[in-house]
Design a protein around this motif. Structure first.
Motif, PDB file in Angstrom:
ATOM      1  N   VAL A   1       0.969  -1.279   0.115  1.00 20.88           N
ATOM      2  CA  VAL A   1       0.021  -0.206   0.233  1.00 20.88           C
ATOM      3  C   VAL A   1       0.964   1.273   0.117  1.00 20.88           C
ATOM      4  CG1 VAL A   1      -1.462   1.361   1.289  1.00 20.88           C
ATOM      5  CG2 VAL A   1      -1.942  -1.092   1.275  1.00 20.88           C
TER       6      VAL A   1
ATOM      7  N   SER B   1       0.912   3.542  -3.118  1.00 22.91           N
ATOM      8  CA  SER B   1       0.467   5.203  -2.932  1.00 22.91           C
ATOM      9  C   SER B   1       1.406   6.045  -3.370  1.00 22.91           C
ATOM     10  CB  SER B   1      -0.121   5.371  -1.453  1.00 22.91           C
ATOM     11  OG  SER B   1      -0.911   4.315  -1.432  1.00 22.91           O
TER      12      SER B   1
ATOM     13  N   THR C   1      -7.560   2.830  -1.408  1.00 21.62           N
ATOM     14  CA  THR C   1      -7.594   2.818   0.104  1.00 21.62           C
ATOM     15  C   THR C   1      -8.543   2.285   0.539  1.00 21.62           C
ATOM     16  OG1 THR C   1      -6.548   5.230   0.057  1.00 21.62           O
ATOM     17  CG2 THR C   1      -7.609   4.573   1.926  1.00 21.62           C
TER      18      THR C   1
ATOM     19  N   SER D   1      -7.980  -1.255   0.568  1.00 25.99           N
ATOM     20  CA  SER D   1      -7.036  -1.915   1.197  1.00 25.99           C
ATOM     21  C   SER D   1      -7.332  -1.695   2.798  1.00 25.99           C
ATOM     22  CB  SER D   1      -5.631  -0.911   1.061  1.00 25.99           C
ATOM     23  OG  SER D   1      -5.878   0.224   1.364  1.00 25.99           O
ATOM     24  N   VAL D   2      -8.225  -0.698   3.067  1.00 22.93           N
ATOM     25  CA  VAL D   2      -8.533  -0.408   4.484  1.00 22.93           C
ATOM     26  C   VAL D   2      -9.490  -1.767   4.981  1.00 22.93           C
ATOM     27  CG1 VAL D   2     -10.401   0.960   4.265  1.00 22.93           C
ATOM     28  CG2 VAL D   2      -9.156   1.289   6.287  1.00 22.93           C
TER      29      VAL D   2
ATOM     30  N   ALA E   1     -12.068   4.260   6.435  1.00 20.20           N
ATOM     31  CA  ALA E   1     -12.174   4.516   4.966  1.00 20.20           C
ATOM     32  C   ALA E   1     -12.626   5.875   4.872  1.00 20.20           C
ATOM     33  CB  ALA E   1     -12.826   3.644   4.336  1.00 20.20           C
TER      34      ALA E   1
ATOM     35  N   GLY F   1     -10.248   8.601   5.998  1.00 19.42           N
ATOM     36  CA  GLY F   1      -9.186   8.415   5.097  1.00 19.42           C
ATOM     37  C   GLY F   1      -9.130   9.179   3.805  1.00 19.42           C
TER      38      GLY F   1
ATOM     39  N   SER G   1      -3.900   7.051   4.168  1.00 19.54           N
ATOM     40  CA  SER G   1      -4.426   5.682   3.835  1.00 19.54           C
ATOM     41  C   SER G   1      -4.208   4.670   4.990  1.00 19.54           C
ATOM     42  CB  SER G   1      -3.483   4.891   2.842  1.00 19.54           C
ATOM     43  OG  SER G   1      -3.955   4.006   2.458  1.00 19.54           O
TER      44      SER G   1
END
Lengths: 291, 660
Positions: A46, A50, A110, A113-114, B349, B352, B406
């Motif tokens: 990640v 990014s 994001t 991935s989160v 999320a 972020g 992130s």
């Protein structure tokens, strides 16, 4: 000095600084970029993705900065200055569009991935997960293995390629638990339980630390995570069981008293439901103890 | 606890090397200033010309002076932090114990944010905004004076622990509970923290209200909102943020104080309290605070780029929208400071991604500045140097910021030195470089003489090189797993060379600071040769450059009528065809009278804060009564203005023209 020479000198100077820094780190372990765990590896991906994406917006900006500064300097004889000249206002579409495009792609990544790397989420693996309960104390980490009914201080032994399910709480000011080579941080707080799922991909010893300020013993709250084979883990657990010190409520309250730079310690058995009672202490309204 | 002295006892007096050092240096500084004033017979001058002044130009200078002193204090803390971290490896434990080390970095953070950056920005806004909007004064001149004195009272309170108590908060700059609760921090350190922030925070809030009203109500005729200079715009937006979020800080700290003084349980872990609520509240203020610091700097860069490229700012409306968007998003992102606290994936999320959105308007601003430079005639004066340094550092800091937005990446970077390097890049590269750009840009306007360019540029190069040498190692250390606020670490980790390198960077930066001081001294000595006679040394675009340097107390003898965005630039283009200023005659000017009431009131507030720190109940009550009495006296005073007759104004203006 001519602007060209200035630019060359600066480039050399900053490259020298960069090389010097690289040289300084040649013997060190850059933990976050050198992952040994499933989660840490994904988190590195990640980070790298990014950064590369952002360069799409940053490189043009920096290039234009130095290019324009050089090309449109007042001392440039080729300067075609016009005080009333303005770029076409339709350029705004590009200036807004470029960062929006980059950020939208990043936002999608994001979001994915989160969710994928949610610390509470159980990991997929053929191996049965091992649960370790973590109690942040002033100023040491207590690790309880409920299935093995053993406990350790400032040391964790785990089987490699096995999901480790951490449950965290604190009996001291809030703290953060971090083993950079295995994965990201998670808070440990009084009266609450948080979760963190990690897995070591290979055998080795990994540094862990506390990263939230919690008083004067903070720096000494380091611990080691030792990942080895399942057999090694089993025999280690057995040897701990055979050692002499049990963790009774009484030993626990002594352990919970503030102390700094604690060495590794092992406990052959643990008072039943210790983790829960540590947590419940703050639910029943018992006031916090003064130092 | 005694009735008369509260918790204060002889043991609170200095007895350690650093409290004795702090106390002695404070006494010496005070004695030095007093001796100078007595020797030059300037006590009365100081009182009537400066301390009681309600003129925003004078208050602005006082803000900048106090902020500069606090910058040295904060920089000294930084040096002590770096020294400890360079020395304290393996068997060596450095020269500080953990408690002292933690107090130092707590004080460093609070001082740099509340008393340095905020002080400089309020100073610049005071100096420039009234001039830019063609106003003679602020909407509430007395409140402005009071705001400054409350800021100074807070600044003194945060240093007072050297003399009384010998202990500051060791809890990190935001004093998160439960650590900051009585159970874990029983000393007066956190109380000093509470009251210095409380007092200065109220000063900031007052200033914020004052500037919003001033900008909205006191602009020169013809200056519509979309004709305001960018610095005025970003100051307005920043002040709106102040008014929105500083009350949150005030309330949060008050609740913490209730916990500590009355055994309440807002933020304790037991009896139903919740420390996570404090973390949310403090960051609801704390994150917008970062944008309160950076937005005026954005405005300064906009002015600097347009002026030194000799071109109209590209995309003015787009810049205004971008600044508004930054402010709007700023209040929606606070949770990104604690992704690791166990919130669900959807919550993380949301926060972020909203954080990442801030990069869009910020990026747009940078592209617009670059477009302004395009086909310009760029002169690389000092302010332009700071602008280039800003873009070079800020873009990297911004990348680090978006990266940490992130959550999955933040799990690995949170509370590491990577984070520390990131926010230093933003505050130094963004806000502080902007402040330096603003100070070097407006220095001739404020003082009437120009700064030495050569020394200033040299200082810039020391700063920029020192900056990278200091903070790039911290980014790397963060990747190595080094967490912030460590007073000691193992030698086997291999961190020491990088810490030492960072310290070398600090030495380079301090050369830059020394050069800046030297620059001001040299420029002052040779000021006769560098007088800014025209009032417009940079071929400026906005109204402040239409006044003489330094401007008269009333700023504008005749209030200008604005027809265009770059008002002064357009006036200069038309100068031969249209002599509009001559159409009007001079009129009487109403000016605020000087008043010492700001000092008295802030003095009582200061005593109140001190009494609260030490639980001296009677003194707290007495000082509170003093505050109320001051407010009543001031409210009943009808003669707060004086009139400068038109004839007098004409005489002063003629004198000036004749002198030129």
């Amino acid at each position: 000095m001519k602007p060209k020479y200035k630019f060359v000198i600066l480039t050399i100077l900053f490259s020298l600084i960069a090389f010097f820094l690289l040289w300084l780190t040649k013997n060190s372990n850059i933990a976050v970029l050198n992952p040994k765990g499933l989660i840490a590896a994904s988190e590195r991906r990640v980070i790298v993705t990014s950064l590369l994406l952002m360069l799409l917006a940053v490189v043009p900006a920096l290039t234009m900065l130095f290019l324009f500064a050089y090309r449109f300097r007042a001392s440039n004889p080729k300067n075609n200055y016009n005080p009333n000249y303005s770029l076409d206002s339709r350029m705004q579409i590009l200036w807004w569009g470029l960062p929006i495009a980059v950020i939208l792609v990043l936002a999608v990544l994001t979001f994915k991935s989160v969710h994928q790397l949610d610390p509470f989420k159980a990991l997929n693996s053929p191996n049965r997960p091992l649960t370790i309960q973590v109690v942040a104390l002033n100023w040491k980490w207590l690790f309880i293995y409920p299935e093995q009914n053993i406990a350790t201080v400032n040391f964790i032994q785990i089987p490699q390629k096995t999901p480790i399910h951490f449950e965290l709480t604190a009996d001291a000011p809030m703290n953060l638990f971090w083993v950079p080579q295995l994965g990201g941080q998670m808070s440990a707080m009084q009266g609450m339980s948080t979760q963190l799922n990690l897995m070591a991909n290979e055998a080795g010893e990994y540094n862990g630390s506390a990263s939230e300020i919690n008083g004067k013993g903070l720096a000494g709250m380091r611990f080691v995570v030792k990942a080895a084979s399942q057999e090694d883990f089993n025999s280690w657990a057995q040897s701990v069981k055979n050692s002499s010190k049990p963790l009774s409520l009484e030993t626990y309250s002594k352990l919970a008293e503030p102390s700094e730079n604690n060495p590794k310690a092992l406990y052959s058995s643990v008072e039943s439901d210790l983790f829960k009672s540590v947590m419940m202490k703050y639910m029943s309204g018992e006031p916090e103890k003064s130092e | 606890m005694s009735i008369f002295f509260g918790n204060l006892s002889l043991s609170a007096l200095p007895h350690e090397w650093f409290t004795i050092g702090g106390t002695v240096s404070m006494i010496l500084m005070g004695l030095g200033v007093a001796a100078f004033l007595t020797y030059t017979k300037r006590w009365k001058w100081l009182w009537t010309e400066w301390l009681t002044a309600c003129d925003p130009k004078k208050i602005g200078i006082m803000y900048i002076l106090v902020a500069s002193v606090m910058l040295f204090r904060g920089a000294l803390d930084a040096a002590m932090i770096w020294l400890q971290q360079s020395l304290s490896v393996g068997a060596s434990h450095g020269y500080l114990d953990a408690g002292h080390f933690q107090q130092i970095f707590t004080a460093h953070g609070d001082i740099m944010v509340f008393f340095v950056t905020m002080g400089f920005l309020f100073g610049l806004i005071n100096l420039i905004v009234p001039l830019q909007i063609g106003a003679r004064d602020l909407a509430f001149p007395f409140l402005n004076s009071l705001g400054f004195w409350l800021y100074l009272a807070g600044a003194i309170l945060i240093n007072l622990f050297f003399v009384f108590g010998g202990e500051f908060a060791a809890t990190g700059w935001l004093s998160l509970p439960p650590l900051s609760e009585l159970a874990y921090s029983p000393g007066v350190g956190v109380d000093y923290w509470v009251w210095s922030l409380q007092v200065s925070g109220i000063g900031t809030l007052i200033g914020g209200i004052n500037f919003i009203v001033t900008i909205l109500k006191m602009r020169a005729p013809g200056m519509t909102l979309l004709k305001m200079p960018m610095f005025t715009w970003t100051s307005l937006i920043s002040m709106i943020l102040v008014v929105c979020v500083f009350p949150i800080l005030t309330v949060t700290i008050t609740l913490l104080w209730l916990d500590r003084y009355f055994g309440m349980h807002f933020f304790t872990s037991s009896f139903g309290g919740n420390p996570m609520m404090y973390v949310n509240l403090i960051w609801m203020w704390g994150h917008p605070e970062v944008y309160i610091l950076i937005l005026p700097a954005f405005g300064i860069y906009s002015e600097v780029v347009a002026t030194f490229s000799q071109k109209k700012l590209f995309g003015y409306v787009s810049m205004v929208i971008a600044a508004l968007l930054v402010a709007g998003l700023a209040v929606l992102v606070w949770l990104h400071h604690f992704f690791t606290m166990g919130a669900g994936a959807d919550v993380n999320a949301f926060f972020g991604i909203t954080t990442m959105f801030i990069a869009i308007p910020t990026g747009v601003q940078i592209y617009n500045w670059l477009s302004t430079m395009y086909r310009g005639k760029i002169t690389f004066s000092q302010p332009m140097h700071w602008f280039l340094g800003y873009v070079a550092t800020f873009t990297f800091g911004g990348m680090a910021g978006v990266l940490m937005a992130s959550p999955a990446a933040d799990y690995q970077l949170h509370n590491s030195l990577f984070l520390v390097a990131h926010f230093h890049t933003m505050v130094i590269g963004g806000a502080l470089f902007g402040i330096f750009a603003g100070i070097t840009y407006w220095f001739p306007k404020v003082t009437g003489f120009k700064l030495n360019e050569r020394l200033g540029k040299l200082a810039f190069w020391f700063w920029i090189v020192g900056f990278f040498v200091s903070f790039v190692p911290l980014y790397i250390l963060g990747f190595m797993g080094a967490t912030r606020r460590l007073d000691h670490y193992d030698a086997s980790l291999g961190w020491q060379p990088l810490f030492i390198t960072a310290g070398v960077g600090l030495v380079i930066i301090s050369f830059g600071v020394a050069l800046q001081v030297w620059q001001i001294v040299m420029s002052f000595i040779s000021r006769k040769q560098n007088l800014d006679i025209t009032g417009d040394p940079w071929n400026g675009r906005t109204l402040e450059w239409s006044t003489p340097s330094p401007p008269p107390a009333y700023n504008f003898a005749i209030i200008p009528t604005v027809t265009d965005r770059d008002a002064f630039w357009e006036m200069k283009q038309r100068i031969n065809t249209d002599t509009e200023t001559d159409k009007h005659g001079y009129t009487d000017i109403h000016m605020p009278k000087n008043t010492g009431m700001g000092i008295y009131l802030a003095g009582f507030v200061f005593i109140f804060g001190f009494a609260m720190v030490w639980h001296i109940v009677w003194l707290a009550i007495v000082s509170l009564i003093g505050c109320v009495v001051c407010i009543i006296i001031r409210s009943l005073d009808d003669e707060v203005e004086y009139t400068l007759p038109a004839a007098e104004v004409e005489k002063m203006e003629k004198l000036k023209t004749g002198y030129l």
